[in-house]
Design a protein around this motif. Structure first.
Motif, PDB file in Angstrom:
ATOM      1  N   LEU A   1      39.968  43.421  47.723  1.00  0.00           N
ATOM      2  CA  LEU A   1      41.830  44.749  47.627  1.00  0.00           C
ATOM      3  C   LEU A   1      41.942  44.463  48.810  1.00  0.00           C
ATOM      4  O   LEU A   1      42.754  44.551  49.775  1.00  0.00           O
ATOM      5  CB  LEU A   1      41.152  45.953  46.682  1.00  0.00           C
ATOM      6  N   ALA A   2      40.199  45.161  49.928  1.00  0.00           N
ATOM      7  CA  ALA A   2      40.539  45.325  51.032  1.00  0.00           C
ATOM      8  C   ALA A   2      41.487  43.720  51.737  1.00  0.00           C
ATOM      9  O   ALA A   2      41.587  44.059  52.622  1.00  0.00           O
ATOM     10  CB  ALA A   2      38.847  45.771  51.191  1.00  0.00           C
ATOM     11  N   LEU A   3      40.373  43.446  51.588  1.00  0.00           N
ATOM     12  CA  LEU A   3      40.537  41.822  52.359  1.00  0.00           C
ATOM     13  C   LEU A   3      42.182  41.344  51.825  1.00  0.00           C
ATOM     14  O   LEU A   3      42.950  41.180  52.801  1.00  0.00           O
ATOM     15  CB  LEU A   3      40.254  40.354  52.136  1.00  0.00           C
TER      16      LEU A   3
ATOM     17  N   GLY B   1      32.620  44.202  44.679  1.00  0.00           N
ATOM     18  CA  GLY B   1      33.737  42.947  44.839  1.00  0.00           C
ATOM     19  C   GLY B   1      35.077  42.682  44.769  1.00  0.00           C
ATOM     20  O   GLY B   1      35.952  42.704  46.112  1.00  0.00           O
ATOM     21  N   ASN B   2      35.321  43.926  43.673  1.00  0.00           N
ATOM     22  CA  ASN B   2      37.248  43.609  43.287  1.00  0.00           C
ATOM     23  C   ASN B   2      37.686  44.639  44.436  1.00  0.00           C
ATOM     24  O   ASN B   2      38.857  44.587  45.265  1.00  0.00           O
ATOM     25  CB  ASN B   2      37.376  44.040  42.521  1.00  0.00           C
ATOM     26  N   THR B   3      36.737  45.629  44.769  1.00  0.00           N
ATOM     27  CA  THR B   3      37.106  46.614  46.238  1.00  0.00           C
ATOM     28  C   THR B   3      37.048  45.728  47.083  1.00  0.00           C
ATOM     29  O   THR B   3      37.799  45.651  47.953  1.00  0.00           O
ATOM     30  CB  THR B   3      36.119  48.177  46.397  1.00  0.00           C
TER      31      THR B   3
ATOM     32  N   TRP C   1      44.093  40.567  45.490  1.00  0.00           N
ATOM     33  CA  TRP C   1      44.033  41.612  45.964  1.00  0.00           C
ATOM     34  C   TRP C   1      44.630  42.336  44.210  1.00  0.00           C
ATOM     35  O   TRP C   1      44.206  43.102  44.071  1.00  0.00           O
ATOM     36  CB  TRP C   1      44.860  42.346  46.816  1.00  0.00           C
ATOM     37  N   LEU C   2      45.949  41.592  43.774  1.00  0.00           N
ATOM     38  CA  LEU C   2      46.289  41.641  42.959  1.00  0.00           C
ATOM     39  C   LEU C   2      45.671  42.310  41.473  1.00  0.00           C
ATOM     40  O   LEU C   2      45.821  43.197  40.950  1.00  0.00           O
ATOM     41  CB  LEU C   2      48.157  41.278  42.352  1.00  0.00           C
ATOM     42  N   ARG C   3      45.255  41.148  41.611  1.00  0.00           N
ATOM     43  CA  ARG C   3      43.747  40.761  40.159  1.00  0.00           C
ATOM     44  C   ARG C   3      42.853  41.909  40.214  1.00  0.00           C
ATOM     45  O   ARG C   3      42.273  43.173  39.106  1.00  0.00           O
ATOM     46  CB  ARG C   3      43.352  39.516  40.188  1.00  0.00           C
ATOM     47  N   ALA C   4      42.308  41.807  41.507  1.00  0.00           N
ATOM     48  CA  ALA C   4      40.995  42.675  42.000  1.00  0.00           C
ATOM     49  C   ALA C   4      41.586  44.702  41.716  1.00  0.00           C
ATOM     50  O   ALA C   4      40.880  45.271  40.702  1.00  0.00           O
ATOM     51  CB  ALA C   4      40.628  42.502  43.200  1.00  0.00           C
ATOM     52  N   LEU C   5      42.699  44.568  42.616  1.00  0.00           N
ATOM     53  CA  LEU C   5      43.386  46.188  41.872  1.00  0.00           C
ATOM     54  C   LEU C   5      43.592  46.509  39.930  1.00  0.00           C
ATOM     55  O   LEU C   5      43.082  47.535  39.369  1.00  0.00           O
ATOM     56  CB  LEU C   5      44.983  46.582  42.553  1.00  0.00           C
TER      57      LEU C   5
ATOM     58  N   ASN D   1      36.068  32.770  37.129  1.00  0.00           N
ATOM     59  CA  ASN D   1      35.690  31.245  36.900  1.00  0.00           C
ATOM     60  C   ASN D   1      37.021  31.071  36.880  1.00  0.00           C
ATOM     61  O   ASN D   1      37.706  30.132  37.752  1.00  0.00           O
ATOM     62  CB  ASN D   1      35.163  30.892  35.782  1.00  0.00           C
ATOM     63  N   ALA D   2      37.466  32.424  36.231  1.00  0.00           N
ATOM     64  CA  ALA D   2      39.098  32.198  35.638  1.00  0.00           C
ATOM     65  C   ALA D   2      39.597  33.014  36.787  1.00  0.00           C
ATOM     66  O   ALA D   2      41.200  32.304  36.491  1.00  0.00           O
ATOM     67  CB  ALA D   2      39.802  32.915  34.496  1.00  0.00           C
ATOM     68  N   THR D   3      39.558  33.410  36.921  1.00  0.00           N
ATOM     69  CA  THR D   3      40.725  34.567  38.390  1.00  0.00           C
ATOM     70  C   THR D   3      39.907  35.056  39.813  1.00  0.00           C
ATOM     71  O   THR D   3      40.589  35.081  40.863  1.00  0.00           O
ATOM     72  CB  THR D   3      41.046  35.491  37.733  1.00  0.00           C
ATOM     73  N   GLY D   4      38.551  34.988  40.050  1.00  0.00           N
ATOM     74  CA  GLY D   4      38.445  35.242  41.654  1.00  0.00           C
ATOM     75  C   GLY D   4      37.458  36.497  41.346  1.00  0.00           C
ATOM     76  O   GLY D   4      37.281  36.812  42.368  1.00  0.00           O
ATOM     77  N   THR D   5      37.788  37.126  40.256  1.00  0.00           N
ATOM     78  CA  THR D   5      37.627  38.262  40.436  1.00  0.00           C
ATOM     79  C   THR D   5      36.595  39.187  39.485  1.00  0.00           C
ATOM     80  O   THR D   5      36.380  38.004  38.621  1.00  0.00           O
ATOM     81  CB  THR D   5      38.993  39.336  40.344  1.00  0.00           C
ATOM     82  N   PHE D   6      36.108  40.197  39.459  1.00  0.00           N
ATOM     83  CA  PHE D   6      35.186  40.585  38.745  1.00  0.00           C
ATOM     84  C   PHE D   6      35.728  41.538  37.474  1.00  0.00           C
ATOM     85  O   PHE D   6      37.142  42.335  37.696  1.00  0.00           O
ATOM     86  CB  PHE D   6      34.167  41.318  38.655  1.00  0.00           C
ATOM     87  N   ALA D   7      35.160  41.948  36.048  1.00  0.00           N
ATOM     88  CA  ALA D   7      35.106  42.706  35.413  1.00  0.00           C
ATOM     89  C   ALA D   7      34.649  43.254  35.252  1.00  0.00           C
ATOM     90  O   ALA D   7      34.823  44.973  34.428  1.00  0.00           O
ATOM     91  CB  ALA D   7      35.681  41.911  33.731  1.00  0.00           C
TER      92      ALA D   7
END
Length: 286
Positions: free
Chosen positions: A69-71, A64-66, A84-88, A53-59
């Motif tokens: 990152l690919a996108l 999903g983050n992978t 992609w940076l938050r996912a990385l 909800n805060a960043t669009g990524t998972f902790a």
């Protein structure tokens, strides 16, 4: 006589002073150790509901983050150029957590003190993230409610831009401790409950030849179902908490409290029985 008596009493007193620490050096009895692992699924649901909800990524869920990152290689999604940076960062922190917490395997991994320390450390990382959200030090984690109007939505987007990379800090903290969480599920031998992923769990559950067996006949099936239910319940609870004035920080405080409580539980867990000593052979029979 008095001097000798005091010297004889000294070892006994020293032993008494150390006795309360002795159980911490015991290994835990592995019966029912799946229950704390299952409770961690609730923590995953709570934290991921906040992180997404805060960043669009998972902790927690790094699959999903992978993909995010690919996108990023194609500069997608177009409206989230730094996704992609938050996912990385989340993936890298998760890797680091797995590496660091896996080193506890070298320090009696089933020992009460080791398990308690691991879970308390994980809780501390969540508490730090909760504090950052509570103080609104990280704008995207400081929102109290979901945007309901156009102006609210624009404010949320503006706060995300004002983060200046600060949102990476709580994401990294949460992902790091989730690396430790999945390592502990492996250490305790509850491999059917990874706590961080559902895709393989869905497959294992639905392909189980004993899927409809009685409860007592298929404990692994029971754990998988419980894992799904608890993770979803944690996500639902986290979502509704975020809709209140308590905000994202409350969901994180709750997740940290659960993890800390589990650390305390390990201190009082039933000890594994010590191996029985072989009786001497007075007759000298070979």
């Amino acid at each position: 006589m008095t001097g000798n008596s005091s010297q004889e009493d000294l070892p006994a007193k020293a032993t008494t002073r150390r006795s309360w620490l002795a159980p911490l050096r015991d290994d835990v009895h592995l019966s029912y150790t799946d229950l704390p692992v299952l409770a961690c699924c609730t923590v995953s649901g709570l934290c991921d509901s906040v992180a997404f909800n805060a960043t669009g990524t998972f902790a927690s869920m790094q699959t999903g983050n992978t993909i995010f990152l690919a996108l990023g290689a194609a500069r997608l999604p177009a409206n989230q150029p730094l996704l992609w940076l938050r996912a990385l960062v989340s993936i890298a922190a998760f890797w680091a957590g797995c590496f660091v917490f896996s080193k506890m395997r070298h320090f009696h991994p089933h020992r009460k003190a080791t398990l308690a320390l691991s879970f308390v450390l994980q809780a501390c990382f969540i508490f730090i993230a909760a504090a950052l959200a509570q103080t609104a030090a990280v704008p995207s984690f400081g929102m109290n409610r979901l945007p309901t109007t156009l102006s609210d939505a624009e404010g949320a987007i503006r706060s995300e831009r004002e983060d200046n990379g600060l949102s990476l800090i709580p994401v990294a903290l949460l992902a790091f401790q989730f690396g430790g969480q999945i390592v502990m599920s492996r250490v305790l031998g509850v491999n059917e409950v990874p706590t961080n992923v559902l895709t393989s769990l869905y497959c294992d559950l639905l392909s189980d030849p004993l899927l409809v067996a009685p409860l007592s006949k298929n404990p692994k099936r029971n754990r998988r179902i419980a894992s799904i239910v608890l993770l979803v319940a944690g996500g639902i609870a986290g979502g509704w908490i975020q809709r209140t004035s308590a905000g994202m920080s409350a969901a994180l405080w709750l997740a940290g409290a659960i993890k800390f409580a589990l650390g305390v539980v390990w201190v009082f867990w039933r000890s594994k029985p010590l191996p029985t000593e072989k009786s001497p052979n007075p007759a000298g029979v070979v």
